[in-house]
Design a protein around this motif. Structure first.
Motif, short mmCIF file in Angstrom:
data_model
loop_
_atom_site.label_atom_id
_atom_site.label_comp_id
_atom_site.label_asym_id
_atom_site.label_seq_id
_atom_site.Cartn_x
_atom_site.Cartn_y
_atom_site.Cartn_z
N LYS A 50 0.83 -1.21 0.00
CA LYS A 50 0.00 0.00 0.00
C LYS A 50 0.86 1.26 0.00
O LYS A 50 0.60 2.22 -0.72
CB LYS A 50 -0.92 -0.02 1.22
N PHE A 51 1.94 1.23 0.81
CA PHE A 51 2.84 2.38 0.89
C PHE A 51 3.52 2.63 -0.45
O PHE A 51 3.64 3.78 -0.89
CB PHE A 51 3.88 2.13 1.99
N MET A 52 3.96 1.58 -1.12
CA MET A 52 4.67 1.72 -2.40
C MET A 52 3.75 2.28 -3.48
O MET A 52 4.16 3.08 -4.32
CB MET A 52 5.25 0.37 -2.82
N ILE A 53 2.50 1.83 -3.47
CA ILE A 53 1.55 2.33 -4.48
C ILE A 53 1.25 3.81 -4.25
O ILE A 53 1.21 4.62 -5.17
CB ILE A 53 0.27 1.49 -4.47
N ARG A 54 1.02 4.18 -2.99
CA ARG A 54 0.63 5.56 -2.68
C ARG A 54 1.76 6.54 -2.90
O ARG A 54 1.53 7.69 -3.24
CB ARG A 54 0.13 5.63 -1.24
N THR A 55 2.99 6.12 -2.68
CA THR A 55 4.13 7.05 -2.76
C THR A 55 4.78 7.05 -4.13
O THR A 55 5.75 7.78 -4.35
CB THR A 55 5.17 6.70 -1.70
N SER A 56 4.30 6.23 -5.05
CA SER A 56 4.91 6.20 -6.38
C SER A 56 4.59 7.49 -7.12
O SER A 56 3.49 8.01 -7.06
CB SER A 56 4.39 5.00 -7.17
N THR A 57 5.59 8.02 -7.80
CA THR A 57 5.42 9.25 -8.59
C THR A 57 5.60 8.91 -10.05
O THR A 57 6.37 8.02 -10.43
CB THR A 57 6.45 10.30 -8.16
N THR A 58 4.93 9.67 -10.88
CA THR A 58 5.00 9.43 -12.32
C THR A 58 4.62 10.71 -13.05
O THR A 58 4.19 11.69 -12.43
CB THR A 58 4.06 8.29 -12.72
N ILE A 97 -6.75 -4.36 -4.51
CA ILE A 97 -7.32 -4.86 -5.76
C ILE A 97 -8.14 -3.77 -6.44
O ILE A 97 -8.12 -3.61 -7.67
CB ILE A 97 -8.17 -6.11 -5.49
N SER A 98 -8.88 -2.99 -5.65
CA SER A 98 -9.69 -1.90 -6.20
C SER A 98 -8.82 -0.89 -6.93
O SER A 98 -9.18 -0.41 -8.01
CB SER A 98 -10.46 -1.21 -5.06
N THR A 125 -11.87 -1.39 3.21
CA THR A 125 -11.98 -0.71 4.51
C THR A 125 -12.85 0.53 4.43
O THR A 125 -13.36 1.00 5.46
CB THR A 125 -10.58 -0.30 4.98
N MET A 126 -13.01 1.12 3.21
CA MET A 126 -13.83 2.33 3.02
C MET A 126 -13.33 3.50 3.88
O MET A 126 -14.11 4.33 4.34
CB MET A 126 -15.29 2.04 3.37
N SER A 127 -12.05 3.56 4.10
CA SER A 127 -11.49 4.63 4.91
C SER A 127 -10.35 5.30 4.15
O SER A 127 -9.56 4.62 3.47
CB SER A 127 -10.98 4.11 6.26
N ASN A 128 -10.27 6.63 4.24
CA ASN A 128 -9.20 7.40 3.61
C ASN A 128 -9.06 7.08 2.12
O ASN A 128 -7.95 6.88 1.62
CB ASN A 128 -7.87 7.16 4.32
N ILE A 129 -10.17 7.05 1.42
CA ILE A 129 -10.10 6.71 0.00
C ILE A 129 -9.36 7.79 -0.79
O ILE A 129 -8.81 7.53 -1.86
CB ILE A 129 -11.50 6.50 -0.59
N GLY A 130 -9.35 9.00 -0.26
CA GLY A 130 -8.66 10.08 -0.96
C GLY A 130 -7.16 9.90 -1.00
O GLY A 130 -6.47 10.51 -1.83
N TRP A 132 -5.57 7.51 -2.12
CA TRP A 132 -5.16 6.85 -3.37
C TRP A 132 -5.06 7.83 -4.54
O TRP A 132 -4.61 7.45 -5.62
CB TRP A 132 -6.16 5.74 -3.72
N GLY A 133 -5.50 9.08 -4.36
CA GLY A 133 -5.31 10.10 -5.38
C GLY A 133 -6.56 10.43 -6.19
O GLY A 133 -7.60 9.76 -6.10
#
Length: 901
Positions: A50-58, A97-98, A125-130, A132-133
């Motif tokens: 989760k951390f790697m996906i959220r912090t990836s930049t492109t 997965i979402s 979890t339906m929490s902090n969905i924002g 993810w960007g």
């Protein structure tokens, strides 16, 4: 084949950087642990992934590398999710997965449904969905809309998700996306809790623009929400504009009650007064209540206009010759010596008609100035007697135009003509009294006191003049005492002309009120005449127009009256229903109504024995003399439909442009009586807006061999250029005066068009749009429609005995000014930037609202499509836009000089 695939993989791996290979290996290791059998390794692996996906930049145009490298494991993760037991770990995997579902999963291998992003989000979890960007939020919005359409309702889980999305959008400058989502799922009521002071202006501006493109119920819902937000943040002037658009008098009264600032209350009164929107001040506790009443009654209008003319130095009166500028008319060609100049031909053809035209021109050009060179001089009587018969009525009524809005100053010079022995002059004085009181309400009610005695006069001329004068004086007031005088005039009318005048007067007074008494009286009278020749006169359609004015802007409220009109024969039935639809949807820009009108225009009208066209009437003139029977033009309904297209499309710029193209085809291929109305419909979409293409089109029509078409096109030129002093249009009209020098009817119309073009010496407008095109004045539009409907058969009405109907334009006349006042309502001059208005709806940041800027000092004349903004930091504006009369509030008393921003 396998060897080739191996070579390709090896090539890709060689092209991959060392850092990417390490990332790929790390992601593979995390996936193996998540799908492995050791339950202790799954939670930390999920957190790491989760951390790697959220912090990836492109970059903006490429997919984040973790999502790209995890694409091949997508189906494995789904299979692992299915095997897991319910719990927090499974929900965390669902979140991942979402997010992966919106990545590059190959379509041919994709086993999941298109809405996997939403599906696994709801399972997560339906929490902090924002976190993810924005792209993830956008994908959820895309999938929520079809899900809502399929289920027709939101369950509690999706409802909570939607609220989380709206909260995220409103906190991250994505308010427009939030509005779009809620309008798509029909849950706009979720929005208000997330609107704060930083975003309400942008949200409300966007919602107001969207209200134009939805059905009436949804539009009312949107505008009501906007009004509530404006009231919530104390933007009372903007809230009042929305209330007027909704025609909610209760809401408008509440806004006046909630506003505690006395200066803002005055600005609210100016906005309502411009719209002739009645406001109940009986429950208002304000020390300035008398001032507010005077503003709402428009008693300030004449004095403020006089101040404007003095500032602009245009007080010097103009004569008709100053407008015609005959010395600039093209000289006769030496090859065609028989062609006379317009002025010389007029003297030889019909001097009385040209004197009548000069009376109208004199009234329009000097409107509101209180002085001219024909009527207010010592030998003013002489000019009136230079007209003949019914011409003297309109010549005398021109006094009302000269003293327009000046009730106190205009009654005395008009009163003396009430004692004339000539009934035409007396009738003109009665009509002048109505024109003077137009849009201005005086506590003494001089119009009612002076005109009421003649409303039941046995002389038809005096009776018609007084009734029409009352209609002009009390436009849009719905006064019960005035209607009590006029409704019996409808019921007792013996001729179609008297019926038409009474119906128009009642319709003007009750604009948009659906007054049942008036509706019942007009329909009853029409039913009584159903089998008589009275129904076949051109005046009968004016009577129906009076009925339509009662439904002005009320849309579906006409259904009962439309059904009642089914009993009438064709084409009167279709023509009447079209008039009702035209009035009820006037200024709305409703695409469905325009489409229906266009379909009606495309139908081929077949002549029958019962109704024959005007052209066939001319061919059988001898037979008609024997039969002496009036007949309707079978294409009259289509002609009114063409006019209706212009009246409805006036509310939308895109619709107006498309209608111009369609009307071009009608003008080329339509029946003669339908073609004649095309210029009038084109003019409706360019009132006081002399665009080059429109001028060229109407100029072409004005040279048509059909005299009715030419007359209508020339008058349309006057409507297009009304109050603009447009030099190109003025030059075209001078050329037309020479071209039609031997045609008295066309030359009469040229003079009227010249008077309209120079109306108020270039200080006025006929455009019903005001307050930066946010409001359409239905009373003004009604005043314009009266002469346009009369011009469907110009020789029978305007060019006949009913030319006084042109004075209905007095309702639409307004100064095209920007007048700035201080808190004590004294004129104050400030610098303003003026330029072409730019649409900034939905644009990010603080975009420029005007282009092509020029700086002026107020008062300023604003052309169509122009917008102004303050160029000083010393004052703040209380009006939402700088248009019309605006009150400015000084920011600091210690600033002696104006600081330019």
């Amino acid at each position: 084949m396998a060897t080739t695939a191996t070579i390709e993989v090896d090539t890709k791996s060689k092209e991959m950087s060392e850092e990417d290979r390490e990332l790929q290996d790390e992601l593979k290791l995390l996936v193996d642990r998540i799908l492995g059998s050791d339950p202790k390794l799954i939670p930390p692996s999920l957190e790491m992934l989760k951390f790697m996906i959220r912090t990836s930049t492109t970059s903006m145009t490429s997919v984040p590398k973790p999502l790209k490298y995890l694409a091949s494991y997508y189906h494995q993760l789904i299979a692992g999710f299915e095997r897991m037991k319910d719990g927090p770990v499974k929900k965390q995997l669902a979140d991942i997965i979402s997010v992966l579902s919106m990545g590059p999963v190959y379509p041919e291998n994709r086993l999941n449904k298109p809405n996997d992003c939403l599906k696994y989000c709801l399972l997560g979890t339906m929490s902090n969905i924002g976190d993810w960007g924005h792209e993830y939020i956008r994908q959820l919005e895309i999938e929520i809309v079809p899900e809502t359409y399929s289920s027709r309702m939101l369950d509690e889980t999706i409802e909570n998700l939607v609220k989380d999305i709206i909260k995220f959008n409103c906190e991250h400058h994505a308010e427009i996306q939030a509005c779009d989502l809620l309008m798509e799922i029909d849950k706009l009521e979720y929005l208000p809790p997330f609107i704060d002071k930083s975003i309400y202006a942008r949200v409300c501006l966007y919602l107001k623009s969207c209200a134009k493109y939805v059905d009436d119920i949804e539009s009312e819902k949107i505008l009501s929400l906007v009004a509530d937000q404006y009231v919530r943040f104390e933007e009372y002037t903007k809230a009042l504009i929305v209330a007027i658009n909704l025609n909610e008098k209760t809401l408008a009264n509440e806004i006046f009650q909630k506003c505690k600032d006395p200066v803002v209350l005055k600005q609210l009164a100016f906005i309502a007064a411009r719209q002739l929107f009645s406001v109940d001040l009986s429950d208002l506790s304000s020390p300035d209540k008398d001032d507010l009443t005077n503003i709402l009654n428009n008693t300030h209008l004449s004095a403020q206009f006089q101040n404007l003319t003095r500032e602009l130095d245009v007080m010097e009166p103009k004569s008709p010759e100053d407008v015609y500028k005959t010395w600039l008319e093209p000289s006769p060609s030496p090859l065609r010596p028989s062609i006379l100049t317009a002025s010389a031909a007029a003297e030889n053809i019909d001097s009385a008609r040209q004197n009548l035209a000069a009376s109208f021109v004199n009234g329009f050009v000097n409107a509101g100035f209180g002085v001219d060179k024909l009527l207010t001089t010592d030998d003013g009587n002489r000019w009136i007697y230079r007209n003949k018969d019914h011409g003297m009525m309109s010549a005398t009524a021109a006094l009302g135009m000269l003293y327009l809005w000046d009730v106190d100053g205009g009654l005395t010079p008009i009163d003396k003509y009430l004692y004339s022995k000539d009934d035409q002059i007396k009738a003109g004085a009665l009509l002048a009294l109505g024109i003077v009181n137009c849009r201005v309400h005086n506590d003494c009610d001089p119009a009612l006191a002076l005109l009421a005695d003649f409303a039941n006069d046995t002389n038809l001329t005096l009776r018609s003049a007084s009734i029409f004068g009352l209609g002009l004086a009390y436009t849009s007031t719905n006064r019960a005492d005035v209607l009590a005088l006029l409704v019996p005039a409808i019921e007792t009318a013996k001729t179609a002309e008297s019926f038409a005048i009474a119906s128009l007067a009642c319709g003007l007074i009750a604009i948009g009120t659906c007054n049942p008494e008036i509706v019942q009286s007009i329909l009853t009278k029409l039913v009584d005449w159903r089998d008589t020749d009275q129904l076949k006169t051109p005046h009968s359609l004016l009577g129906v127009l009076g009925l339509g004015m009662c439904f002005m802007g009320r849309k579906d409220c006409i259904e009962t009256s439309v059904e009642a009109l089914q009993v009438f024969p064709e084409p009167f039935c279709s023509a009447s229903k079209t008039i009702l639809h035209m009035c009820s949807y006037a200024g709305s820009g409703d695409v469905c109504v325009i489409q229906e009108f266009l379909n009606n225009c495309g139908e081929k009208i077949c002549n029958n024995d019962q109704y024959s066209s005007n052209d066939s009437n001319k061919e059988t003139k001898g037979k008609e003399k024997k039969k002496s029977k009036l007949e309707f033009d079978p294409s009259i309904a289509q002609a009114i439909t063409v006019l209706g297209i212009g009246a409805v499309a006036i509310g939308d710029d895109v619709g107006s442009e498309m209608c111009h193209r369609v009307l071009g085809s009608v003008g080329r291929y339509g029946d003669p009586s339908v073609r004649r109305v095309v210029p009038l419909s084109v003019a409706l979409n360019s009132i006081s807006k002399p665009d080059l293409n429109v001028i060229d089109l109407l100029t072409k029509y004005s040279h048509d061999s059909d005299d009715k078409m030419a007359c209508n096109a020339i008058f349309a030129l006057g409507i297009v250029g009304a109050g603009t002093n447009n030099a190109r249009l003025a030059s075209n009209l001078r050329q037309l005066a020479v071209y039609h020098a031997k045609n008295p009817s066309e030359l009469f119309m040229v003079r009227i068009a010249q008077g309209l073009t120079h109306m108020g010496k270039g200080t006025m407008t006929l455009s019903p749009w005001h307050t930066d095109r946010q409001l359409v004045d239905l009373a003004s539009l009604a005043g314009i429609l009266i002469p346009l409907v009369a011009l469907i058969d110009p020789h029978a009405l305007i060019l006949g005995r009913n030319h006084f109907l042109l004075y209905a334009l007095a309702i639409a006349i307004q100064p095209r000014w920007l007048l700035t006042l201080d808190e004590n309502l004294h004129a104050v001059s400030v610098p303003v930037r003026v330029g072409q208005a730019v649409d900034v709806v939905g644009k990010a940041g603080n975009p420029k609202t005007i282009a092509g800027i020029h700086t002026h000092s107020t008062p300023v004349l604003l052309a169509s499509g122009e917008r102004a903004e303050l160029a000083t930091c010393q004052f703040e504006q209380l009006s939402p836009v700088l248009d019309g009369i605006c009150i400015l509030k000084r920011k600091s008393d210690d600033a002696d000089s104006i600081v330019t921003c």
